[in-house]
Design an enzyme around this catalytic site. Structure first.
Site, PDB file in Angstrom:
ATOM      1  N   GLU A   1      61.449 -77.058 -18.328  1.00  0.00           N
ATOM      2  CA  GLU A   1      60.764 -75.778 -18.506  1.00  0.00           C
ATOM      3  C   GLU A   1      60.631 -74.998 -17.188  1.00  0.00           C
ATOM      4  O   GLU A   1      59.605 -74.408 -16.887  1.00  0.00           O
ATOM      5  CB  GLU A   1      59.388 -75.994 -19.145  1.00  0.00           C
ATOM      6  CG  GLU A   1      59.468 -76.616 -20.518  1.00  0.00           C
ATOM      7  CD  GLU A   1      58.125 -76.764 -21.197  1.00  0.00           C
ATOM      8  OE1 GLU A   1      58.057 -76.554 -22.422  1.00  0.00           O
ATOM      9  OE2 GLU A   1      57.134 -77.086 -20.505  1.00  0.00           O
TER      10      GLU A   1
ATOM     11  N   ARG B   1      57.787 -87.976 -15.926  1.00  0.00           N
ATOM     12  CA  ARG B   1      57.828 -87.573 -17.338  1.00  0.00           C
ATOM     13  C   ARG B   1      59.268 -87.440 -17.843  1.00  0.00           C
ATOM     14  O   ARG B   1      60.133 -86.908 -17.150  1.00  0.00           O
ATOM     15  CB  ARG B   1      57.094 -86.253 -17.544  1.00  0.00           C
ATOM     16  CG  ARG B   1      55.614 -86.337 -17.277  1.00  0.00           C
ATOM     17  CD  ARG B   1      54.936 -84.991 -17.444  1.00  0.00           C
ATOM     18  NE  ARG B   1      54.498 -84.762 -18.812  1.00  0.00           N
ATOM     19  CZ  ARG B   1      54.763 -83.672 -19.506  1.00  0.00           C
ATOM     20  NH1 ARG B   1      55.536 -82.719 -18.999  1.00  0.00           N
ATOM     21  NH2 ARG B   1      54.286 -83.502 -20.723  1.00  0.00           N
TER      22      ARG B   1
ATOM     23  N   GLU C   1      47.002 -78.887 -29.421  1.00  0.00           N
ATOM     24  CA  GLU C   1      47.877 -77.731 -29.203  1.00  0.00           C
ATOM     25  C   GLU C   1      48.537 -77.253 -30.488  1.00  0.00           C
ATOM     26  O   GLU C   1      48.615 -76.052 -30.751  1.00  0.00           O
ATOM     27  CB  GLU C   1      48.941 -78.097 -28.166  1.00  0.00           C
ATOM     28  CG  GLU C   1      49.959 -77.005 -27.908  1.00  0.00           C
ATOM     29  CD  GLU C   1      51.018 -77.411 -26.893  1.00  0.00           C
ATOM     30  OE1 GLU C   1      51.918 -76.586 -26.637  1.00  0.00           O
ATOM     31  OE2 GLU C   1      50.949 -78.545 -26.361  1.00  0.00           O
TER      32      GLU C   1
ATOM     33  N   ASP D   1      57.866 -82.256 -29.252  1.00  0.00           N
ATOM     34  CA  ASP D   1      56.759 -81.806 -28.400  1.00  0.00           C
ATOM     35  C   ASP D   1      55.426 -81.880 -29.141  1.00  0.00           C
ATOM     36  O   ASP D   1      54.880 -80.847 -29.528  1.00  0.00           O
ATOM     37  CB  ASP D   1      57.006 -80.380 -27.913  1.00  0.00           C
ATOM     38  CG  ASP D   1      55.967 -79.911 -26.912  1.00  0.00           C
ATOM     39  OD1 ASP D   1      55.256 -80.753 -26.351  1.00  0.00           O
ATOM     40  OD2 ASP D   1      55.865 -78.684 -26.692  1.00  0.00           O
TER      41      ASP D   1
ATOM     42  N   GLU E   1      45.835 -75.292 -19.286  1.00  0.00           N
ATOM     43  CA  GLU E   1      46.982 -75.117 -20.168  1.00  0.00           C
ATOM     44  C   GLU E   1      46.782 -75.968 -21.426  1.00  0.00           C
ATOM     45  O   GLU E   1      46.539 -77.169 -21.344  1.00  0.00           O
ATOM     46  CB  GLU E   1      48.268 -75.521 -19.447  1.00  0.00           C
ATOM     47  CG  GLU E   1      48.524 -74.694 -18.194  1.00  0.00           C
ATOM     48  CD  GLU E   1      49.800 -75.084 -17.487  1.00  0.00           C
ATOM     49  OE1 GLU E   1      50.706 -75.616 -18.156  1.00  0.00           O
ATOM     50  OE2 GLU E   1      49.888 -74.847 -16.269  1.00  0.00           O
TER      51      GLU E   1
ATOM     52  N   HIS F   1      57.654 -77.521 -35.600  1.00  0.00           N
ATOM     53  CA  HIS F   1      57.852 -76.412 -34.651  1.00  0.00           C
ATOM     54  C   HIS F   1      57.968 -75.068 -35.368  1.00  0.00           C
ATOM     55  O   HIS F   1      58.863 -74.262 -35.078  1.00  0.00           O
ATOM     56  CB  HIS F   1      59.094 -76.682 -33.791  1.00  0.00           C
ATOM     57  CG  HIS F   1      59.028 -76.035 -32.431  1.00  0.00           C
ATOM     58  ND1 HIS F   1      59.265 -74.687 -32.236  1.00  0.00           N
ATOM     59  CD2 HIS F   1      58.762 -76.534 -31.207  1.00  0.00           C
ATOM     60  CE1 HIS F   1      59.164 -74.389 -30.949  1.00  0.00           C
ATOM     61  NE2 HIS F   1      58.844 -75.502 -30.301  1.00  0.00           N
TER      62      HIS F   1
END
Length: 723
Positions: free
Chosen positions: A310, A343, A412, A384, A186, A540
């Site tokens: 999530e 987390r 990412e 994020d 991922e 974002h």
């Protein structure tokens, strides 16, 4: 026929020899090629005539193997191992308990207070001869000292008057692999997972050893080998046996194995009807499971947990809070010396407030509720892993709960593995940010290393960028971020410039001109990508799902906080997310001096402006440009910097081996095209709201907005699987 066969074998052998000598990046920064500077080489040869390591443990053996390989390669000739000191130039390595020679040198004062991972490198007299010593209280410290010494040679440092005393700033320096059991990764952009689960435990890929070497060389001492979106199968005997095989390989290098725990495992593989952390049957199931894990992996490090985020299961499914969930697991591993990393990356579509506030709102009230062997793992920013974020407001806000930093090494949101982005300047920016938790100087680094709140448990995690690509990280310069993460977790006071110089010297060249050119590229690269993607605090606005490429127009998603329009809030009046008292008031989560700075338009740094403020398109910036023009100029500056990076790299063609030169050259061309794409797509979209012309000096978009919006990338790498 025989003649043909002879020539075939000859040609094949030649091709194999070329392949074996290829500069494909596999060796990372552990390239022990003969030193080209003849003056340095002669000096080193005169200073190191032989070496001694007393002791036969696995860790001392790998230290000896590394030292032997490194000295032979760097000095261009074998350096003999001896048993006694009978001449000048002996390099003596070990601990007082493993080496009678070191015990006889009276190094107690220098070693006093050093943790087992710390080390000293010094010159002293032994048997009447000048002797260089690498010593530590623990064997892993010896290994770390050995790598440090080899690094000094690789980077052409003076070793005549060495006096080094080094120890890590934090206890747990851990890579988080987001690797799934089917070998997909991922947010991975360098191939598949290193862990070949199908062939484990019987086949040990040599890459596992080189992976351990690389981590030990920069002081990384832990690895979470499974994804935070956990699969309960990893806790079954078949997979624990496989994980144990990896732990056996890593152990001599001081590298502990950790696993991710799926909170619903008692139901999924345990046959229970609930995973309620306060249920005695659930508590017993986890205790028994942990006891079982330790029979496979005696030095198992503990669990990393993503819960109630999530869609992942967690304690809130049963009306319990994060502390109650974490404490159940902490109790299970406590008697074995294990830890739990819980987390803080949580957000819920059921919470209508600003997503940036949710982690603070959930965790701040729980301060002091966690067991002593729990660390709350907090991302560097509140959203994020964006190209740039202000530091997370939780840092400094939980004085009774050890907070563990989570950085993302894999790119990412940073162009993924085809963009050259050196992340040390950003890591450094976050670590040196001042929380004002106990007045001025209360930096994030002081929170993380425990000195601000007297944490007894400390750690830093980094989401790995490593895969099966021959060069490990996809982009050759991606290696620098793995290296920099390790170096900064060991010494958070290091500068990104100093780390870059080390890495360049070990990986490419020590030639002054070439090093200066490469260093300039690296140090300017992060600001470049922020400029051509998310300038002035925008965030974002990437494509959905795969997070590849621009997508400021994204608005049709299953939840608002997965869209881009939720964050930039562009309209005819202006752009930006108002997080001041007139908006979401997320700024109030910071300590007053920070909140006042971010709230005040005159004091708020430009780099965070649109993170905290929604401003008119004609708002006058400090540069005297209106906001719309300033945004456009930043996008153009990002593109221009990449073009300059291309020119700089092209000037190094005679300084860098052909294979790596062409590889980086090709990737820089991709980066340039995508930087232009980001600029054109974002300006085209935002211009529909600003209704102002592209300013002079900014290149006009090459395509229409409709063209950019029509782009689709269904098979972009790193997509998170939906099982």
């Amino acid at each position: 026929m025989r003649i043909r066969l002879f020539y075939f074998v000859l040609i094949f052998s030649f091709l194999v020899s070329i392949h074996l000598q290829a500069e494909d990046g596999y060796r990372l920064w552990l390239r022990y090629d003969e030193i080209k500077d003849t003056q340095k080489l002669d000096t080193y040869r005169a200073s190191i005539t032989s070496w001694i390591i007393e002791g036969s443990s696995p860790t001392l053996k790998v230290a000896g193997d590394e030292l032997n390989m490194g000295l032979k390669g760097l000095l261009g000739e074998p350096i003999p191992s001896v048993n006694t000191i009978e001449e000048e130039g002996v390099l003596l390595v070990g601990t007082p308990s493993s080496s009678p020679l070191i015990a006889s040198l009276n190094l107690d004062e220098q070693l006093r207070g050093l943790p087992e991972e710390g080390f000293i490198i010094t010159r002293t007299s032994a048997n009447g001869h000048s002797t260089m010593v690498i010593a530590a209280n623990g064997e892993v410290g010896v290994l770390y000292g050995t790598y440090h010494f080899l690094k000094l040679l690789q980077t052409h440092q003076d070793i005549d008057k060495l006096s080094v005393k080094s120890a890590p700033d934090v206890q747990h320096r851990i890579l988080n692999h987001w690797d799934n059991l089917d070998r997909t990764v991922e947010r991975g952009y360098a191939g598949f997972s290193l862990w070949d689960w199908h062939k484990l435990p019987d086949f040990i890929d040599p890459r596992y050893i080189d992976y351990a070497r690389a981590n030990a060389s920069v002081g990384i001492n832990g690895t979470v080998i499974t994804s935070v979106n956990a699969n309960a199968l990893i806790l079954t005997p078949a997979y624990m046996e496989k994980a144990a095989a990896l732990a056996d390989v890593f152990r001599p290098y001081g590298l502990k194995v950790y696993l991710t725990a799926r909170f619903s495992a008692p139901v999924e593989i345990g046959g229970l009807e609930t995973a309620d952390p306060l249920d005695p049957a659930v508590q017993k199931w986890w205790k028994d499971k942990v006891d079982e894990i330790y029979t496979y992996i005696p030095d198992f490090g503990g669990f990393l947990v993503k819960a109630n985020s999530e869609g992942q299961p967690g304690p809130q499914d049963y009306g319990r809070n994060h502390a109650e969930g974490a404490n159940m697991l902490a109790d299970a591993v406590a008697e074995h010396g294990g830890i739990v990393m819980w987390r803080a990356f949580v957000y819920s579509e059921e919470v209508p407030d600003d997503r940036a506030k949710q982690a603070y709102d959930e965790f701040k009230p729980l301060d002091g509720s966690f067991r002593d062997n729990v660390m709350v793992q907090v991302k560097n920013g509140a959203i994020d892993f964006q190209p740039r974020e202000p530091f997370h407001p939780l840092f400094g806000a939980m004085p009774q709960t050890p907070l563990m930093m989570e950085f993302q090494i894999t790119q990412e949101y940073l162009g993924q593995a085809t963009h050259l982005v050196y992340l040390a300047p950003f890591f450094e920016e976050v670590l040196q940010a001042d929380t004002y938790a106990q007045g001025e100087g209360s930096t994030v680094a002081k929170v993380i290393d425990g000195s601000l709140h007297n944490y007894q448990l400390t750690g830093v995690a980094g989401v790995a960028n490593i895969g099966t690509d021959r060069n490990w990280t996809g982009h050759h310069f991606g290696q620098a971020n793995w290296y920099a993460f390790g170096r900064l977790t060991w010494d958070m006071g290091l500068s990104s410039e100093a780390i870059a110089e080390e890495w360049i010297g070990m990986t490419f060249t020590n030639e002054e001109g070439a090093m200066k050119t490469i260093k300039s590229m690296m140090l300017n690269s992060h600001e470049a990508v922020v400029n051509y993607m998310t300038p002035l605090g925008l965030h974002h606005i990437m494509g959905p799902g795969h997070h590849y490429g621009p997508g400021p127009w994204v608005k049709e998603m299953s939840r608002p906080d997965w869209t881009s329009v939720y964050y930039h809030r562009a309209d005819e009046e202006g752009i930006g997310f108002d997080r001041t008292a007139s908006g979401s008031n997320a700024v109030a989560q910071y300590f007053p001096p920070v909140a006042e700075k971010f709230s005040n338009l005159q004091q708020c740094p430009d780099k965070y402006l649109l993170w905290f403020h929604h401003l008119d398109w004609d708002y006058k910036m400090k540069s005297d440009q209106i906001l719309w023009d300033e945004i456009a100029y930043h996008y153009q500056a990002g593109v221009d910097t990449v073009r300059q990076m291309q020119e700089s790299w092209n000037s190094l063609e005679s300084e860098v081996d052909e294979e790596r030169f062409k590889h980086v050259q090709a990737f820089l061309e991709i980066q340039k095209k995508e930087a232009v794409w980001w600029k054109d797509a974002c300006l085209s979209y935002f211009q529909t709201f600003s209704d102002r012309p592209i300013p002079e000096g900014v290149e006009k978009p090459e395509q229409s907005l409709e063209y950019y919006q029509s782009q689709r990338f269904p098979f972009a790498p790193g997509i998170r699987p939906r099982w």
